[in-house]
Design a protein around this motif. Structure first.
Motif, PDB file in Angstrom:
ATOM      1  N   ASP A   1      22.307   5.314  -6.826  1.00 35.20           N
ATOM      2  CA  ASP A   1      21.696   6.626  -7.014  1.00 35.20           C
ATOM      3  C   ASP A   1      20.177   6.522  -6.998  1.00 35.20           C
ATOM      4  N   ALA A   2      19.666   5.439  -7.605  1.00 42.14           N
ATOM      5  CA  ALA A   2      18.214   5.250  -7.645  1.00 42.14           C
ATOM      6  C   ALA A   2      17.660   4.898  -6.268  1.00 42.14           C
ATOM      7  N   ASP A   3      18.429   4.187  -5.461  1.00 36.06           N
ATOM      8  CA  ASP A   3      17.996   3.787  -4.118  1.00 36.06           C
ATOM      9  C   ASP A   3      19.202   3.788  -3.196  1.00 36.06           C
ATOM     10  N   PRO A   4      19.447   4.904  -2.489  1.00 40.91           N
ATOM     11  CA  PRO A   4      20.640   5.007  -1.629  1.00 40.91           C
ATOM     12  C   PRO A   4      20.685   3.961  -0.514  1.00 40.91           C
ATOM     13  N   THR A   5      19.555   3.303  -0.217  1.00 41.63           N
ATOM     14  CA  THR A   5      19.544   2.291   0.835  1.00 41.63           C
ATOM     15  C   THR A   5      19.966   0.914   0.317  1.00 41.63           C
ATOM     16  N   PHE A   6      20.154   0.798  -0.988  1.00 43.64           N
ATOM     17  CA  PHE A   6      20.465  -0.503  -1.593  1.00 43.64           C
ATOM     18  C   PHE A   6      21.828  -1.004  -1.131  1.00 43.64           C
ATOM     19  N   GLN A   7      21.834  -2.173  -0.512  1.00 41.98           N
ATOM     20  CA  GLN A   7      23.070  -2.832  -0.087  1.00 41.98           C
ATOM     21  C   GLN A   7      23.108  -4.215  -0.724  1.00 41.98           C
ATOM     22  N   PRO A   8      23.944  -4.449  -1.719  1.00 41.20           N
ATOM     23  CA  PRO A   8      23.930  -5.722  -2.445  1.00 41.20           C
ATOM     24  C   PRO A   8      24.561  -6.892  -1.707  1.00 41.20           C
ATOM     25  N   ALA A   9      25.318  -6.624  -0.646  1.00 45.15           N
ATOM     26  CA  ALA A   9      26.033  -7.696   0.049  1.00 45.15           C
ATOM     27  C   ALA A   9      25.552  -7.820   1.485  1.00 45.15           C
ATOM     28  N   ARG A  10      25.671  -8.997   2.014  1.00 44.93           N
ATOM     29  CA  ARG A  10      25.380  -9.227   3.428  1.00 44.93           C
ATOM     30  C   ARG A  10      26.487  -8.592   4.279  1.00 44.93           C
TER      31      ARG A  10
ATOM     32  N   ASP B   1      26.323  -8.828  17.604  1.00 47.88           N
ATOM     33  CA  ASP B   1      27.484  -8.385  16.835  1.00 47.88           C
ATOM     34  C   ASP B   1      27.080  -7.819  15.480  1.00 47.88           C
ATOM     35  N   GLY B   2      26.084  -8.433  14.851  1.00 42.88           N
ATOM     36  CA  GLY B   2      25.557  -7.921  13.590  1.00 42.88           C
ATOM     37  C   GLY B   2      26.330  -8.297  12.347  1.00 42.88           C
ATOM     38  N   HIS B   3      27.392  -9.095  12.479  1.00 37.14           N
ATOM     39  CA  HIS B   3      28.191  -9.489  11.325  1.00 37.14           C
ATOM     40  C   HIS B   3      28.046 -10.975  11.055  1.00 37.14           C
ATOM     41  N   ASN B   4      28.058 -11.311   9.770  1.00 43.27           N
ATOM     42  CA  ASN B   4      28.068 -12.709   9.355  1.00 43.27           C
ATOM     43  C   ASN B   4      29.491 -13.140   9.034  1.00 43.27           C
ATOM     44  N   ALA B   5      29.687 -14.446   8.962  1.00 43.89           N
ATOM     45  CA  ALA B   5      31.031 -15.004   8.765  1.00 43.89           C
ATOM     46  C   ALA B   5      31.332 -15.164   7.284  1.00 43.89           C
ATOM     47  N   GLY B   6      32.509 -14.759   6.892  1.00 48.23           N
ATOM     48  CA  GLY B   6      32.992 -14.975   5.532  1.00 48.23           C
ATOM     49  C   GLY B   6      34.179 -15.913   5.546  1.00 48.23           C
ATOM     50  N   PHE B   7      34.229 -16.833   4.581  1.00 48.00           N
ATOM     51  CA  PHE B   7      35.323 -17.798   4.533  1.00 48.00           C
ATOM     52  C   PHE B   7      36.641 -17.090   4.281  1.00 48.00           C
ATOM     53  N   ALA B   8      37.591 -17.250   5.184  1.00 52.71           N
ATOM     54  CA  ALA B   8      38.847 -16.497   5.136  1.00 52.71           C
ATOM     55  C   ALA B   8      39.927 -17.183   4.312  1.00 52.71           C
ATOM     56  N   PHE B   9      39.594 -18.295   3.636  1.00 51.20           N
ATOM     57  CA  PHE B   9      40.603 -19.059   2.881  1.00 51.20           C
ATOM     58  C   PHE B   9      41.827 -19.306   3.758  1.00 51.20           C
ATOM     59  N   GLU B  10      41.534 -19.866   4.907  1.00 49.91           N
ATOM     60  CA  GLU B  10      42.520 -20.007   5.969  1.00 49.91           C
ATOM     61  C   GLU B  10      43.598 -21.025   5.606  1.00 49.91           C
ATOM     62  N   MET B  11      44.837 -20.623   5.783  1.00 49.71           N
ATOM     63  CA  MET B  11      45.985 -21.526   5.657  1.00 49.71           C
ATOM     64  C   MET B  11      46.437 -21.834   7.085  1.00 49.71           C
ATOM     65  N   HIS B  12      46.206 -23.076   7.531  1.00 49.18           N
ATOM     66  CA  HIS B  12      46.496 -23.349   8.939  1.00 49.18           C
ATOM     67  C   HIS B  12      47.869 -23.959   9.162  1.00 49.18           C
ATOM     68  N   TYR B  13      48.651 -24.133   8.109  1.00 48.77           N
ATOM     69  CA  TYR B  13      50.059 -24.498   8.238  1.00 48.77           C
ATOM     70  C   TYR B  13      50.740 -24.197   6.913  1.00 48.77           C
ATOM     71  N   LEU B  14      52.045 -24.294   6.893  1.00 45.04           N
ATOM     72  CA  LEU B  14      52.788 -24.041   5.668  1.00 45.04           C
ATOM     73  C   LEU B  14      52.535 -25.179   4.689  1.00 45.04           C
TER      74      LEU B  14
END
Length: 429
Positions: free
Chosen positions: A260-269, A358-371
């Motif tokens: 509310d104090a700053d509508p442009t505030f974005q706390p996350a990448r 693209d404008g997006h950064n990568a987030g760790f997906a906690f990838e499970m690459h096998y059972l």
């Protein structure tokens, strides 16, 4: 001014049925996966938060550090919950399970209303967290996009011989069903017949350095373990102010006051959950990292996460390990989490998914690459494999960008500590 999302009237809660040990086993395995995935959501959101290098004001930076502390603290408590569920599973003779499906799981894997996805910190994520942590009997709207599409599970009848998934509306609802099941089976089978697990398979406060850990050996300790999960998550029988729900509500209010104090505030990448490749268990396409540096960092983080899960699995399903070796398994797991996975997961959010356009950064997906499964039950080859994979991780760290090399020393230290317990004839020549 309070900014709490609107409350809607609670729906009727179906009964969770536990007619035999296998019903309880199923519910506990589902609880393991649920706690695991909820924890990953909170860590993901924490790692997306900006820092002073992102051009924040002092007030914004101070608020973000508070939110980072809340997310990290709650994620740690979710790790504790996972250990407590594992203790209960071990106590009834079941092997704790640290595998899980890949994100996202929007509707159908769990009951239709319980959906899980990785999101950067912000209003949608906070609304989703409040929905998941809401006390039993209180229902809130989930974030936009979390629309139940799978049919509700048919009620389980006590005459059914095989266990299967049941409906529960909240995490607290699931655990009260587990409480009732423990009490009933203790009465039906007898306490000694129900709690057949080895006490040495239990996480203890001394090993985990968490005073809230409850080693489960009987009905009283099992109920205390489940009660600890309920109290930390939704609060003790409705007193939720200091529980996860109340702490997220405080973050929600402060976030909106700053917006509310700053509508442009974005706390996350501008982060999206991104994989190193298309997951084996998801049909719909996911975001795959194409930037070479981000891909290398994500791959290393995924290997470290895999080793962490193997270390925990070995602890809870160990055979003839000594007390020293059990302590090493846990300390190694904590070292990988705090000094490898966490810094790499945070660093990844500063790297692009693909092209700069693209404008997006990568987030760790906690990838499970096998059972995920257990290593072989015999101690010596199991430790040889743990050392081998950890040494492989250390080598990948030292051969990669500076952000990864910083984690290589810890991975190498863990590999050396594990190697000391591997017989010479099983070490590489």
């Amino acid at each position: 001014m309070l900014y709490s999302p609107a409350v809607v009237m609670p729906a009727a809660e179906p009964k969770v049925v536990v007619a035999h040990r296998e019903d309880l086993w199923w519910l506990l395995a589902e609880a393991c996966q649920l706690e695991h995935m909820i924890m990953c959501q909170y860590l993901f959101a924490e790692w997306t938060l900006k820092d002073m290098s992102d051009g924040l004001t002092d007030q914004q930076s101070e608020a973000i550090e508070r939110w980072r502390g809340v997310l990290r603290g709650i994620a740690i408590e979710e790790m504790l919950h996972l250990a407590l569920v594992a203790n209960v599973m071990s106590s009834i003779g079941a092997a704790p399970y640290f595998g899980r499906p890949n994100f996202p799981q929007r509707s159908g894997y769990f009951p239709a209303s319980i959906q899980l996805d990785l999101m950067p910190f912000g209003e949608p994520a906070l609304k989703h967290f409040l929905f998941l942590e809401r006390p039993e009997g209180m229902e809130r709207q989930d974030a936009v996009g979390f629309v139940p599409t799978a049919p509700k599970r048919d009620p389980l009848t006590e005459s059914e011989a095989m266990p299967r998934g049941q409906e529960f509306l909240t995490v607290g609802h699931l655990y009260r069903g587990i409480e009732d099941g423990l009490t009933r089976l203790s009465h039906d089978l007898g306490e000694r017949a129900l709690f057949v697990g080895s006490p040495r398979a239990q996480a203890t406060p001394e090993l985990f350095h968490w005073p809230q850990v409850v080693a489960v050996t009987d009905l009283d300790s099992a109920l205390r373990a489940v009660g600890e999960i309920i109290e930390q998550g939704e609060g003790a029988r409705g007193h939720w102010e200091d529980a996860h729900y109340g702490r997220f509500l405080g973050v929600w209010d402060e976030y909106h006051a700053l917006r509310d104090a700053d509508p442009t505030f974005q706390p996350a990448r501008p982060v999206v959950a991104a994989f190193t490749r298309q997951p084996f268990d998801l049909n719909d396409p996911v975001t795959v990292i194409t930037d070479p540096e981000a891909h290398r960092v994500a791959e290393i983080t995924t290997i470290a996460y895999e080793v962490l899960l193997h270390l925990l699995t070995r602890f809870f399903t160990h055979t003839d390990e000594t007390d020293e070796q059990l302590e090493l398994l846990i300390s190694a797991a904590f070292d990988l989490m705090g000094n490898v996975i966490r810094p790499l997961g945070h660093a990844l959010t500063k790297l692009p998914v693909g092209s700069a356009a693209d404008g997006h950064n990568a987030g760790f997906a906690f990838e499970m690459h096998y059972l995920m499964g257990n290593l072989v039950p015999w101690r010596e080859p199991a430790w040889a494999l743990l050392r081998e994979r950890t040494a492989f991780l250390a080598a990948r760290c030292t051969n990669d960008p500076e952000v990864a090399r910083a984690a290589g020393g810890m991975a190498a230290s863990v590999a050396d500590r594990l190697a000391a317990h591997v017989p010479a004839h099983l070490r590489p020549g």
